[in-house]
Design a protein around this motif. Structure first.
Motif, PDB file in Angstrom:
ATOM      1  N   ASN A 187       0.844  -1.345   0.037  1.00  0.00           N
ATOM      2  CA  ASN A 187      -0.075   0.075   0.070  1.00  0.00           C
ATOM      3  C   ASN A 187       0.888   1.149  -0.021  1.00  0.00           C
ATOM      4  O   ASN A 187       0.626   2.199  -0.871  1.00  0.00           O
ATOM      5  CB  ASN A 187      -0.993   0.101   1.094  1.00  0.00           C
ATOM      6  CG  ASN A 187      -2.071  -0.643   1.220  1.00  0.00           C
ATOM      7  OD1 ASN A 187      -2.540  -0.989  -0.148  1.00  0.00           O
ATOM      8  ND2 ASN A 187      -2.710  -1.347   2.010  1.00  0.00           N
ATOM      9  N   GLU A 188       1.849   1.252   0.775  1.00  0.00           N
ATOM     10  CA  GLU A 188       2.827   2.453   0.954  1.00  0.00           C
ATOM     11  C   GLU A 188       3.566   2.638  -0.364  1.00  0.00           C
ATOM     12  O   GLU A 188       3.456   3.825  -0.737  1.00  0.00           O
ATOM     13  CB  GLU A 188       3.517   2.208   2.136  1.00  0.00           C
ATOM     14  CG  GLU A 188       3.237   2.204   3.415  1.00  0.00           C
ATOM     15  CD  GLU A 188       4.154   1.643   4.633  1.00  0.00           C
ATOM     16  OE1 GLU A 188       5.104   1.596   4.220  1.00  0.00           O
ATOM     17  OE2 GLU A 188       3.770   1.713   5.703  1.00  0.00           O
ATOM     18  N   VAL A 189       4.028   1.706  -0.930  1.00  0.00           N
ATOM     19  CA  VAL A 189       4.701   1.854  -2.074  1.00  0.00           C
ATOM     20  C   VAL A 189       3.824   2.340  -3.428  1.00  0.00           C
ATOM     21  O   VAL A 189       4.086   3.381  -4.196  1.00  0.00           O
ATOM     22  CB  VAL A 189       5.486   0.517  -2.805  1.00  0.00           C
ATOM     23  CG1 VAL A 189       5.976   0.706  -4.007  1.00  0.00           C
ATOM     24  CG2 VAL A 189       6.666   0.427  -1.572  1.00  0.00           C
ATOM     25  N   MET A 190       2.741   1.779  -3.525  1.00  0.00           N
ATOM     26  CA  MET A 190       1.839   2.337  -4.398  1.00  0.00           C
ATOM     27  C   MET A 190       1.318   3.717  -4.220  1.00  0.00           C
ATOM     28  O   MET A 190       1.065   4.546  -5.037  1.00  0.00           O
ATOM     29  CB  MET A 190       0.494   1.283  -4.623  1.00  0.00           C
ATOM     30  CG  MET A 190       0.738  -0.160  -4.910  1.00  0.00           C
ATOM     31  SD  MET A 190       1.578  -0.448  -6.565  1.00  0.00           S
ATOM     32  CE  MET A 190       0.148  -0.098  -7.587  1.00  0.00           C
ATOM     33  N   GLU A 191       1.137   3.851  -3.056  1.00  0.00           N
ATOM     34  CA  GLU A 191       0.684   5.374  -2.570  1.00  0.00           C
ATOM     35  C   GLU A 191       1.949   6.447  -2.881  1.00  0.00           C
ATOM     36  O   GLU A 191       1.656   7.396  -3.705  1.00  0.00           O
ATOM     37  CB  GLU A 191       0.234   5.479  -1.406  1.00  0.00           C
ATOM     38  CG  GLU A 191      -0.872   4.736  -0.775  1.00  0.00           C
ATOM     39  CD  GLU A 191      -2.179   5.481  -1.617  1.00  0.00           C
ATOM     40  OE1 GLU A 191      -2.253   6.753  -1.936  1.00  0.00           O
ATOM     41  OE2 GLU A 191      -3.422   5.037  -1.427  1.00  0.00           O
ATOM     42  N   GLU A 192       3.103   6.014  -2.626  1.00  0.00           N
ATOM     43  CA  GLU A 192       4.174   6.780  -3.058  1.00  0.00           C
ATOM     44  C   GLU A 192       4.408   6.922  -4.635  1.00  0.00           C
ATOM     45  O   GLU A 192       4.944   7.856  -4.856  1.00  0.00           O
ATOM     46  CB  GLU A 192       5.447   6.016  -2.645  1.00  0.00           C
ATOM     47  CG  GLU A 192       5.550   6.278  -0.693  1.00  0.00           C
ATOM     48  CD  GLU A 192       6.633   5.415  -0.328  1.00  0.00           C
ATOM     49  OE1 GLU A 192       7.627   4.853  -1.209  1.00  0.00           O
ATOM     50  OE2 GLU A 192       6.859   5.195   0.799  1.00  0.00           O
ATOM     51  N   MET A 193       3.988   5.961  -5.202  1.00  0.00           N
ATOM     52  CA  MET A 193       4.334   6.045  -6.633  1.00  0.00           C
ATOM     53  C   MET A 193       2.974   6.804  -7.250  1.00  0.00           C
ATOM     54  O   MET A 193       3.072   7.147  -8.571  1.00  0.00           O
ATOM     55  CB  MET A 193       4.334   4.624  -7.135  1.00  0.00           C
ATOM     56  CG  MET A 193       5.430   3.704  -6.988  1.00  0.00           C
ATOM     57  SD  MET A 193       6.936   4.570  -7.744  1.00  0.00           S
ATOM     58  CE  MET A 193       6.557   4.194  -9.589  1.00  0.00           C
ATOM     59  N   ALA A 248       8.092   1.131 -16.554  1.00  0.00           N
ATOM     60  CA  ALA A 248       9.104   1.972 -15.579  1.00  0.00           C
ATOM     61  C   ALA A 248       8.514   1.928 -14.181  1.00  0.00           C
ATOM     62  O   ALA A 248       9.246   1.718 -13.089  1.00  0.00           O
ATOM     63  CB  ALA A 248       9.297   3.315 -16.199  1.00  0.00           C
ATOM     64  N   GLY A 249       7.293   2.118 -13.955  1.00  0.00           N
ATOM     65  CA  GLY A 249       6.405   2.157 -12.632  1.00  0.00           C
ATOM     66  C   GLY A 249       6.713   0.997 -12.071  1.00  0.00           C
ATOM     67  O   GLY A 249       7.070   0.807 -10.938  1.00  0.00           O
ATOM     68  N   TYR A 250       6.611  -0.269 -12.877  1.00  0.00           N
ATOM     69  CA  TYR A 250       6.736  -1.531 -11.913  1.00  0.00           C
ATOM     70  C   TYR A 250       8.063  -1.777 -11.634  1.00  0.00           C
ATOM     71  O   TYR A 250       8.125  -2.337 -10.477  1.00  0.00           O
ATOM     72  CB  TYR A 250       6.153  -2.551 -13.157  1.00  0.00           C
ATOM     73  CG  TYR A 250       6.437  -4.174 -12.578  1.00  0.00           C
ATOM     74  CD1 TYR A 250       5.481  -4.553 -11.583  1.00  0.00           C
ATOM     75  CD2 TYR A 250       7.306  -5.029 -13.128  1.00  0.00           C
ATOM     76  CE1 TYR A 250       5.559  -5.900 -11.111  1.00  0.00           C
ATOM     77  CE2 TYR A 250       7.476  -6.205 -12.326  1.00  0.00           C
ATOM     78  CZ  TYR A 250       6.771  -6.722 -11.642  1.00  0.00           C
ATOM     79  OH  TYR A 250       6.714  -7.867 -11.004  1.00  0.00           O
ATOM     80  N   ARG A 251       9.195  -1.624 -12.490  1.00  0.00           N
ATOM     81  CA  ARG A 251      10.241  -1.577 -11.961  1.00  0.00           C
ATOM     82  C   ARG A 251      10.675  -0.763 -10.732  1.00  0.00           C
ATOM     83  O   ARG A 251      11.546  -1.237  -9.819  1.00  0.00           O
ATOM     84  CB  ARG A 251      11.443  -1.201 -13.085  1.00  0.00           C
ATOM     85  CG  ARG A 251      11.542  -2.275 -14.150  1.00  0.00           C
ATOM     86  CD  ARG A 251      12.818  -1.966 -15.041  1.00  0.00           C
ATOM     87  NE  ARG A 251      12.552  -0.693 -15.925  1.00  0.00           N
ATOM     88  CZ  ARG A 251      11.975  -0.393 -17.117  1.00  0.00           C
ATOM     89  NH1 ARG A 251      11.545  -1.738 -17.380  1.00  0.00           N
ATOM     90  NH2 ARG A 251      11.775   0.690 -17.453  1.00  0.00           N
ATOM     91  N   ARG A 252      10.200   0.289 -10.564  1.00  0.00           N
ATOM     92  CA  ARG A 252      10.356   1.219  -9.560  1.00  0.00           C
ATOM     93  C   ARG A 252       9.649   0.682  -8.199  1.00  0.00           C
ATOM     94  O   ARG A 252      10.210   0.745  -7.013  1.00  0.00           O
ATOM     95  CB  ARG A 252      10.081   2.790  -9.675  1.00  0.00           C
ATOM     96  CG  ARG A 252      10.028   3.758  -8.587  1.00  0.00           C
ATOM     97  CD  ARG A 252      11.610   3.850  -8.476  1.00  0.00           C
ATOM     98  NE  ARG A 252      11.821   4.941  -7.311  1.00  0.00           N
ATOM     99  CZ  ARG A 252      12.690   4.429  -6.288  1.00  0.00           C
ATOM    100  NH1 ARG A 252      13.879   3.377  -6.350  1.00  0.00           N
ATOM    101  NH2 ARG A 252      12.951   5.319  -5.292  1.00  0.00           N
ATOM    102  N   ILE A 253       8.448   0.159  -8.644  1.00  0.00           N
ATOM    103  CA  ILE A 253       7.742  -0.484  -7.594  1.00  0.00           C
ATOM    104  C   ILE A 253       8.467  -1.371  -6.795  1.00  0.00           C
ATOM    105  O   ILE A 253       8.578  -1.848  -5.670  1.00  0.00           O
ATOM    106  CB  ILE A 253       6.284  -1.204  -7.994  1.00  0.00           C
ATOM    107  CG1 ILE A 253       5.275  -0.047  -8.236  1.00  0.00           C
ATOM    108  CG2 ILE A 253       5.874  -2.187  -6.755  1.00  0.00           C
ATOM    109  CD1 ILE A 253       4.016  -0.192  -8.961  1.00  0.00           C
ATOM    110  N   ARG A 254       9.331  -2.268  -7.666  1.00  0.00           N
ATOM    111  CA  ARG A 254      10.108  -3.563  -7.074  1.00  0.00           C
ATOM    112  C   ARG A 254      11.127  -2.924  -6.430  1.00  0.00           C
ATOM    113  O   ARG A 254      11.629  -3.614  -5.336  1.00  0.00           O
ATOM    114  CB  ARG A 254      10.584  -4.354  -8.190  1.00  0.00           C
ATOM    115  CG  ARG A 254       9.413  -5.167  -8.859  1.00  0.00           C
ATOM    116  CD  ARG A 254       9.943  -6.337  -9.968  1.00  0.00           C
ATOM    117  NE  ARG A 254      11.045  -7.286  -9.494  1.00  0.00           N
ATOM    118  CZ  ARG A 254      11.552  -8.225  -9.671  1.00  0.00           C
ATOM    119  NH1 ARG A 254      10.842  -8.718 -10.904  1.00  0.00           N
ATOM    120  NH2 ARG A 254      12.114  -9.032  -9.263  1.00  0.00           N
ATOM    121  N   GLU A 255      11.936  -1.880  -6.771  1.00  0.00           N
ATOM    122  CA  GLU A 255      12.825  -1.327  -6.045  1.00  0.00           C
ATOM    123  C   GLU A 255      12.338  -0.748  -4.587  1.00  0.00           C
ATOM    124  O   GLU A 255      13.260  -1.059  -3.804  1.00  0.00           O
ATOM    125  CB  GLU A 255      13.466  -0.237  -6.869  1.00  0.00           C
ATOM    126  CG  GLU A 255      14.072  -0.540  -8.053  1.00  0.00           C
ATOM    127  CD  GLU A 255      14.504   0.553  -9.111  1.00  0.00           C
ATOM    128  OE1 GLU A 255      14.371   1.759  -8.818  1.00  0.00           O
ATOM    129  OE2 GLU A 255      15.077   0.387 -10.275  1.00  0.00           O
TER     130      GLU A 255
END
Length: 487
Positions: A338-344, A414-421
């Motif tokens: 949740n936190e990562v998705m909101e941050e993105m 690109a968003g998915y790669r950043r989510i994984r990071e």
């Protein structure tokens, strides 16, 4: 690369251990607090039990002393009858005092000694001591009463001698007086010797009984016993009471203590010690079991105090601990997603109204005005991200929508790669899984009716759908007119 993505996610070992350590420390603190309260309550109950035992012992001692006092009164009464004199004022006062003490004993004994309040029990014990001290002072007056009876007897004999002296010669009078005086002295000696012997024998017997009583109370007082051991205690106490009331001499009582009482007391003491050790282990493990059940929201089972129960509770604790560890890891992973998705910048619209079995996390995150990213995470650690259009009914995307969704899939790469990071930065290990390339084949439509979303999001999806239908209709009409013109 941004078609549906399935991957395995788990908690970093170091972070998982830290979370486990904190959780176990908190459970240990709760267990120690529960143990402290339990031990304080056990200590209070023991003090209450000791006070109640002391009250019962004082009551029995007063009964014994009262019996001895009445025996002494009976002996004095017999002596008065034997001497043929009237009861003296001292004897009458002693009788009143003994009965007064007996009434005070009844009054004190009528008070509630079964209360769990320590102060009233201490007050009752103090009142028993006052009555006992008073009775001891009353009995200390017995020699003076005996002296008054002897004096009355002497006076009577003197009067008889005086009457005889009138009819006998002076010499005979002196002889008779001397004989009477010797008889008096002999009677006094016999009374004193007999009373002293009875007193010594009684004190010896009472001493033996007191030693047995002390040994018995020291062994069993304030100690909880299982039913089978309590039966042995009750049987042994019955034997002791029978010996106390049986009128046995000191030699018999000493033999009874050595042959019958001591071996049984030793065996009972060992069983009580073993039971206390078992109960202590049970209490410690039970506190831990209740703590983990409370933490896990599980209704605790009831276990009897036994060695078998210890094994059962240990097994239950291990199972619940594993469940708690898995639950904490799942919560952490769900919150991190949740936190990562909101941050993105992907706002959480809602989750599935009815989650299939095994799904831990379900979230629909806004991607743009008409699309969203669905994220699911199950109890096996599998995480899946899918992109799709939004509507309020179940349907397949049309050709135009599929092409648009393919472009959105490419944009999401690109968003998915950043989510994984970012998930990795939060200690989540993303294992390699299936990552399908963008393709119209994977285009799909999410039915918001299946999700718990805000009314505004639902109305927006309906409006977008209506506009899309309107635009499509106009385009079809224009194509039709163009076709007709060419004709």
């Amino acid at each position: 690369m941004s078609g549906p993505k399935d991957s395995r996610i788990s908690l970093e070992e170091m972070r998982r251990r830290e979370m486990e350590r904190r959780r176990r420390e908190e459970l240990e603190r709760k267990r120690r607090e529960a143990e402290r309260r339990r031990l304080e309550e056990e200590a209070r109950r023991k003090r209450v039990k000791d006070l109640q035992d002391s009250i019962a012992c004082s009551s029995r001692e007063l009964d014994t002393a009262l019996g001895c006092g009445r025996e002494q009164l009976s002996g004095l009464k017999k002596k008065i009858a034997e001497f043929g004199v009237a009861p003296t004022a001292e004897y009458q006062k002693l009788t009143r005092d003994v009965e007064e003490v007996a009434q005070e004993i009844v009054t004190v004994r009528a008070r509630d000694a079964a209360t769990e309040n320590e102060q009233p029990l201490r007050d009752i014990l103090a009142d028993f001591k006052k009555v006992s001290d008073k009775f001891r002072r009353v009995l200390d007056d017995t020699p003076r009463v005996l002296a008054s009876i002897t004096a009355a007897y002497t006076e009577k004999l003197t009067s008889e001698i005086a009457e005889l002296a009138a009819s006998l010669a002076e010499e005979e009078k002196r002889r008779r007086e001397a004989a009477k005086e010797e008889q008096i002295r002999k009677a006094e000696r016999e009374i004193r010797e007999r009373d002293e012997k009875l007193r010594q024998e009684r004190e010896a017997a009472l001493s033996e009984i007191s030693e047995m009583e002390t040994l018995f109370r020291k062994t069993v007082s304030g100690r909880e016993a299982p039913s089978e051991v309590q039966d042995e205690i009750d049987a042994l106490e019955s034997m002791l009471r029978a010996a106390e009331k049986g009128g046995h001499n000191a030699e018999y009582l000493r033999s009874f203590a050595a042959i019958s009482l001591a071996p049984r007391l030793s065996a009972i003491g060992k069983k009580l010690a073993d039971y206390e050790n078992l109960k202590r282990d049970y209490g410690i493990l039970s506190d831990e079991y209740l703590a983990v059940c409370q933490e896990a929201g599980v209704a605790p089972k009831t276990f009897p105090v036994s060695k078998t129960s210890l094994n059962f509770m240990k097994a239950e604790i291990d199972v619940i601990q594993q469940t708690l560890a898995k639950r904490d890891a799942e919560r952490y992973i769900s919150n991190a997603i949740n936190e990562v998705m909101e941050e993105m910048g992907y706002r959480l619209m809602g989750g599935l109204r009815e989650r299939p079995a095994g799904i831990v996390k379900s979230g629909l995150y806004r991607f743009n005005d008409s699309t969203a990213v669905s994220v699911t995470y199950d109890s096996n650690g599998d995480m899946c991200m899918e992109l799709g259009a939004l509507d309020t009914e179940d349907r397949e995307p049309d050709v135009q929508e599929a092409a648009s969704l393919k472009r959105d899939m490419e944009s999401f790469c690109a968003g998915y790669r950043r989510i994984r990071e970012k998930l990795a930065e939060k200690g989540l290990v993303i294992h390699e899984g299936i990552e399908l390339p963008p393709d119209t084949e994977y285009a799909q439509v999410f039915n918001l009716s299946d999700y718990d979303v805000a009314d505004a999001d639902y109305r927006e999806a309906e409006q977008n759908r209506n506009r899309s239908i309107s635009v499509t209709g106009q385009e079809n009409a224009l194509r039709h007119l163009s076709y007709d013109g060419e004709q």
